[in-house]
Design an enzyme around this catalytic site. Structure first.
Site, PDB file in Angstrom:
ATOM      1  N   VAL A 142      13.609 -14.484  18.367  1.00  0.00           N
ATOM      2  CA  VAL A 142      14.202 -15.537  19.184  1.00  0.00           C
ATOM      3  C   VAL A 142      13.398 -15.625  20.474  1.00  0.00           C
ATOM      4  O   VAL A 142      13.242 -14.637  21.191  1.00  0.00           O
ATOM      5  CB  VAL A 142      15.681 -15.254  19.495  1.00  0.00           C
ATOM      6  CG1 VAL A 142      16.267 -16.398  20.325  1.00  0.00           C
ATOM      7  CG2 VAL A 142      16.479 -15.055  18.219  1.00  0.00           C
ATOM      8  N   CYS A 143      12.837 -16.792  20.735  1.00  0.00           N
ATOM      9  CA  CYS A 143      12.083 -17.052  21.955  1.00  0.00           C
ATOM     10  C   CYS A 143      10.914 -16.075  22.074  1.00  0.00           C
ATOM     11  O   CYS A 143      10.109 -15.938  21.158  1.00  0.00           O
ATOM     12  CB  CYS A 143      13.019 -17.000  23.155  1.00  0.00           C
ATOM     13  SG  CYS A 143      12.313 -17.662  24.690  1.00  0.00           S
ATOM     14  N   SER A 144      10.826 -15.328  23.186  1.00  0.00           N
ATOM     15  CA  SER A 144       9.678 -14.456  23.411  1.00  0.00           C
ATOM     16  C   SER A 144       9.677 -13.223  22.528  1.00  0.00           C
ATOM     17  O   SER A 144       8.720 -12.442  22.561  1.00  0.00           O
ATOM     18  CB  SER A 144       9.623 -14.032  24.888  1.00  0.00           C
ATOM     19  OG  SER A 144      10.799 -13.340  25.256  1.00  0.00           O
ATOM     20  N   THR A 171       7.400 -20.230  19.516  1.00  0.00           N
ATOM     21  CA  THR A 171       8.142 -19.564  20.578  1.00  0.00           C
ATOM     22  C   THR A 171       8.505 -20.641  21.588  1.00  0.00           C
ATOM     23  O   THR A 171       8.256 -21.829  21.355  1.00  0.00           O
ATOM     24  CB  THR A 171       7.318 -18.429  21.213  1.00  0.00           C
ATOM     25  OG1 THR A 171       8.148 -17.688  22.123  1.00  0.00           O
ATOM     26  CG2 THR A 171       6.100 -18.974  21.956  1.00  0.00           C
TER      27      THR A 171
END
Length: 324
Positions: free
Chosen positions: A106-108, A126
């Protein structure tokens, strides 16, 4: 099969992204006839972890808990773009994929998967703010910055923050079917599927470049986006031959006059959709697209969503109906 899920936490984890995983996979909804996952929060760096919000998280589960997981999920954390990761964490992620489990970021969190070599040769994403750095740091990854999530075999990567919800519901839909995914989405009061991608959320202000010879023409183009423009007309504005103007424009802006104008027209359309009640035909006229159909075509091509969907996203339901 998706029964056993482990969220892998590193120090300075972001609580929201962790909360997404807990909400989708860690909540018992058996009273509604929905499947229950064996969910655990796993610490990669000791029993007590700091969050970026200033509080701590403790868990009894260490890395050995990952060995039985069908899905290992890595939420975002602070400084994931430039920190090093314990080798035992990276080894655990590689083993998970080697034995047939899936991994989700998730994300970074994508940077952790990249450090483990799991993005090499794979499509991934990302948060749009970190996409260029992800591509630079892991040149063998195929980074797609405009999408909400990417499913490439055993590796699923999602964009910023709420895009983790989209990726999680996608996995639930695959494993348990659309009815289960829809039911969970209703409980979370979120759409089971969102149109478009990250492109509609990226703030792209007009680039201000050091344009020694075409700067005045750029300013004129900005003021006349509603008008037809040809290279010949623009060259006359700049007092150059068309060939010289096209070459100088490319050198000083990094793009062609056509692409520059198209991008500025889309940016203006976004602004008008967010801030005005104008009809689609009115916005199409002001932005130089001519009619609502042409506006819709270019908007979808550039942002992956329709003007009406964009307006609903950033202004709420509107009474203006979208032209075909």
């Amino acid at each position: 099969m998706l029964k056993n899920v482990a969220a892998l936490l590193l120090d300075e984890v972001h609580p929201f992204e962790l909360g997404v995983l807990c909400e989708v996979f860690g909540l018992d909804r058996s009273d509604e006839g929905l499947p229950v996952h064996d969910f655990a929060v796993v610490s990669a760096e000791g029993p007590v972890l700091q969050t970026h919000a200033g509080f701590t998280i403790s868990t009894p589960h260490g890395l050995d808990r990952l060995e039985e997981a069908d899905l290992v999920a890595v939420p975002a954390g602070s400084h994931f773009m430039d920190r090093e990761y314990p080798e035992e964490v990276l080894d655990a992620l590689r083993r998970a994929v080697d034995r047939g489990a899936r991994v989700l970021s998730v994300c970074s969190g994508a940077y952790v998967l990249g450090a483990a070599g799991l993005l090499d040769g794979r499509r991934c994403t990302t948060h749009w703010r970190h996409a260029a750095e992800l591509a630079r740091r892991f040149p063998r990854a195929v980074v797609e910055p405009d999408v909400l999530y990417v499913d490439d075999g055993p590796v699923i990567t999602s964009a910023g923050t709420a895009a983790g919800i989209d990726a999680c519901l996608h996995l639930v839909r695959q494993a348990h079917g659309p009815d289960v995914a829809n039911a969970i989405a209703r409980r979370m009061v979120v759409p089971p599927h969102r149109d478009g991608g990250q492109a509609q959320y990226i703030k792209r202000p007009l680039p201000r470049t050091a344009c020694d010879t075409v700067g005045g023409t750029l300013a004129w183009m900005e003021r006349h986006l509603d008008q037809e423009m040809t290279v010949e007309q623009l060259a006359a504005q700049a007092h150059m031959s068309p060939r010289t103007f096209a070459r100088r424009f490319q050198q000083e802006t990094g793009t062609t006059p056509y692409r520059w104008v198209l991008r500025q027209r889309v940016l203006l359309a976004q602004h008008l959709l967010e801030t005005s009640d104008e009809t689609m035909d009115g916005i199409a006229g002001r932005t130089g697209f001519g009619n609502a159909a042409a506006l819709r075509h270019q908007f979808v091509k550039s942002l992956g969503t329709t003007p009406n969907s964009y307006r609903r996203t950033f202004r709420g339901p509107m009474s203006v109906s979208e032209a075909a």
